[in-house]
Scaffold this active site. Structure first.
Site, mmCIF file in Angstrom:
data_model
loop_
_atom_site.group_PDB
_atom_site.id
_atom_site.type_symbol
_atom_site.label_atom_id
_atom_site.label_comp_id
_atom_site.label_asym_id
_atom_site.label_seq_id
_atom_site.Cartn_x
_atom_site.Cartn_y
_atom_site.Cartn_z
ATOM 1 N N ASP A 1 -3.056 120.458 74.700
ATOM 2 C CA ASP A 1 -2.875 119.204 73.966
ATOM 3 C C ASP A 1 -3.374 118.017 74.791
ATOM 4 O O ASP A 1 -3.083 117.901 75.979
ATOM 5 C CB ASP A 1 -1.383 119.042 73.642
ATOM 6 N N ASP B 1 -9.491 115.189 73.954
ATOM 7 C CA ASP B 1 -9.177 113.826 73.532
ATOM 8 C C ASP B 1 -10.148 112.858 74.191
ATOM 9 O O ASP B 1 -9.952 112.410 75.315
ATOM 10 C CB ASP B 1 -7.733 113.493 73.915
#
Length: 279
Positions: free
Chosen positions: A83, A105
């Site tokens: 994540d 990200d």
């Protein structure tokens, strides 16, 4: 059952129009509690390890290997996801370790740099059969690293997915990370426009700050993967506080960590059931 690729869980949820819960690991006890909660519900779960969590533990591999083994022993399908990785190197490491998916990200980068970096990670992941998630339109919170109020533009999202080849997209629709009150207001119209304009599942980050009713409505509007971390951390921490208040002389950390781990189980089961029956 046991360890699966995240693609299997995401495609199944998207086809059925339901939500797939993705919950963050903080340490081994959280991983255990999350899986037991999924087993209690009889539903699959995505376990997530963030870049910040990997840094806390001094590296990704030890916690990842333990989590992968917990997943292999589960009686329900479990996948392991990286994540919010801002490091391309960490994303590649997760792929090599056997994660079922990674989230790169690049939202902190300029658009063109984000596209280029995300495409590199996507190509590496896909060459090894790993599912990839990315983010476009900054989700609020994270100590000011993301600007609040920003929303994902549907046209830009479609272009981004086409240019990068990602499998799922985290979008900014009104939620913020690390919220301790479930008061976020989501833009359901924007969710619907993003869903109709993209051929990949949408991911809702910052779901700890979103009420049950709003999450259900968001799934109905087109969200698939529902990330929850802070909300569950609260159950873990409150249980430990209560245990220590009731047992001030305890020194065996297993006693209060067990209380925290056990407190996750009913809430994990409840959330997974809520998401799976959202429509």
């Amino acid at each position: 059952m046991t360890l699966v690729n995240t693609r299997e869980l995401m495609e199944s949820a998207a086809e059925r129009g339901v939500g797939q819960g993705a919950f963050n690991i903080v340490h081994l006890e959280t991983a255990e509690g999350l899986v037991v909660g999924a087993e209690a519900a009889g539903l699959p779960v995505i376990l997530q390890i963030s870049e910040n969590c990997a840094k806390f533990h001094g590296g990704l591999e030890p916690l990842a290997l333990a989590s992968l083994e917990i997943a292999r022993q589960a009686s329900v399908p479990v996948s392991l996801h990286l994540d919010h990785a801002e490091s391309e190197e960490l994303a590649r490491e997760a792929v090599d370790l056997g994660f079922g998916s990674v989230m790169y990200d690049g939202a902190h980068l300029d658009y063109e740099l984000n596209v280029a970096a995300t495409r590199r990670v996507a190509e590496y992941a896909h060459s090894r059969g790993v599912y990839i998630e990315a983010e476009l339109g900054k989700v609020g919170g994270k100590n000011g690293a993301h600007a609040p109020g920003v929303r994902t533009d549907p046209a830009e999202a479609a272009a981004f997915v086409l240019a990068t080849g990602v499998d799922a997209l985290a979008v900014a629709v009104g939620s913020s990370h690390a919220m301790t009150e479930r008061s976020a207001a989501l833009d359901f119209g924007l969710i619907s426009r993003l869903r109709s304009g993209l051929d990949v599942p949408l991911v809702l980050h910052g779901s700890s700050g979103v009420s049950d009713e709003t999450i259900v409505a968001a799934i109905g509007a087109g969200m698939t993967k529902i990330n929850v971390s802070t909300h569950l951390n609260g159950f873990f921490t409150r249980a430990i506080r209560e245990y220590l208040d009731a047992n001030p002389s305890v020194v065996d950390s297993r006693k209060y960590l067990e209380a925290g781990r056990d407190a996750l189980v009913p809430e994990v089961s409840r959330l997974l059931t809520l998401f799976a029956k959202a429509i």
